[in-house]
Design an enzyme around this catalytic site. Structure first.
Site: not given
Ligand code: PAF
Length: 281
Positions: A29-30, A34, A36, A60, A188
């Site tokens: 989700m962009g 690190k 990812h 979601q 987040r």
């Protein structure tokens, strides 16, 4: 690095590659971090061509405020991906491209894997995850798809999706990547103050101690202990702590030899919801 925004363009691009090339998909989700990057690097090492999808999937999110506040920075994401020489295709569609007018999740039977923990606290979350991941599998048709173990319950749901919908893809789980203080990497985390981000190492330290206790104490006793640790902490609010069988995600009542268990946690730090988990045996 090619940036593609429509299914049609992506189809053309993928069709221009010979079909015997191995294709990897890293759905995201962009707001790449690190964690990812570790998924992308593993995908690059195991495939000839990699598609990274960047799509903040509205179906979601059970909470519109959370969806609004979800960090988005496509140009920074593209810069991060640009460092890889091998061809990585970025697929960043709009909401309309994916859902047309119908921004609603499909309904799945995940054999109750979606009824506990994240599923209990986030209505319809996993139907939304299933809807987008099934679409991405259908659009990209990857040989391999990469998911982080930070979202371990999501990983179980995706394995179930692939099994029940008979999707020909290998799901590759990747270990949790952590910040220096142990906090699990998450998009987040960017929403935490600097001070809170440092303090949030407390979550992983608590999981590590719970793991140590797992050898000698009952699940009930460990749950009580974790609850008390959080009652003493003003900065964090515990939403749940659970010890569950990694196959069924059923809460542990009595340990069974040869079964594997994990501890799962969700915590609010200010208004930011953080999750983590740890293998116990
Ligand atoms: O884990 C995520 O970032 C998302 O749930 C996923 C798998 C990309 C689906 O939107």
């Amino acid at each position: 690095m090619p940036l593609i925004k429509t299914k049609k363009e992506l189809d053309l691009k993928l069709n221009s590659h010979s079909s015997d090339k191995k294709l990897g998909l890293v759905p995201t989700m962009g707001a790449l971090h690190k964690g990812h990057m570790a998924l992308i690097e593993k995908a690059i090492s195991e495939n000839d061509l990699v598609v990274v999808s960047i799509f903040v999937n509205p179906t979601q999110f059970n909470n519109t405020e959370d969806l609004k506040k979800y960090p988005r920075d496509l140009s920074k994401d593209l810069e991060l991906i640009d460092r890889y020489n091998q061809e990585v295709i970025v697929f960043a569609p709009s909401v309309e491209e994916i859902y047309d007018e119908n921004v609603r999740p499909k309904r799945y039977d995940f054999n109750d894997l979606d009824k506990v923990m994240e599923g209990e606290f986030r209505d319809d979350h996993f139907n939304g995850v299933g809807t987008i991941v099934e679409q991405l599998f259908d659009i990209v048709k990857p040989d391999n798809a990469y998911f982080g173990e930070k979202d371990f319950q999501q990983l179980c749901i995706i394995n179930k999706l692939v099994e029940t919908q008979d999707i020909p893809v290998h799901i590759i789980p990747c270990p949790i990547v952590r910040e220096n203080n142990g906090l699990a990497m998450s998009s987040r985390n960017e929403r935490l103050s600097k001070e809170m981000r440092l303090k949030a190492g407390f979550i992983y330290r608590t999981l590590q101690t719970a793991k140590k206790k797992f050898g000698t104490k009952s699940a009930l006793k460990i749950k009580e202990w974790v609850k008390n640790q959080f009652l003493k902490e003003d900065d964090f609010t515990l939403e749940y702590f659970e010890i569950a069988d990694i196959e069924t995600l059923n809460p542990l009542k009595r340990k069974v030899k040869n079964k594997k268990y994990r501890a799962f946690i969700a915590v609010y730090a200010d208004d930011v919801r953080l999750i983590d988990n740890i293998a116990l045996n």
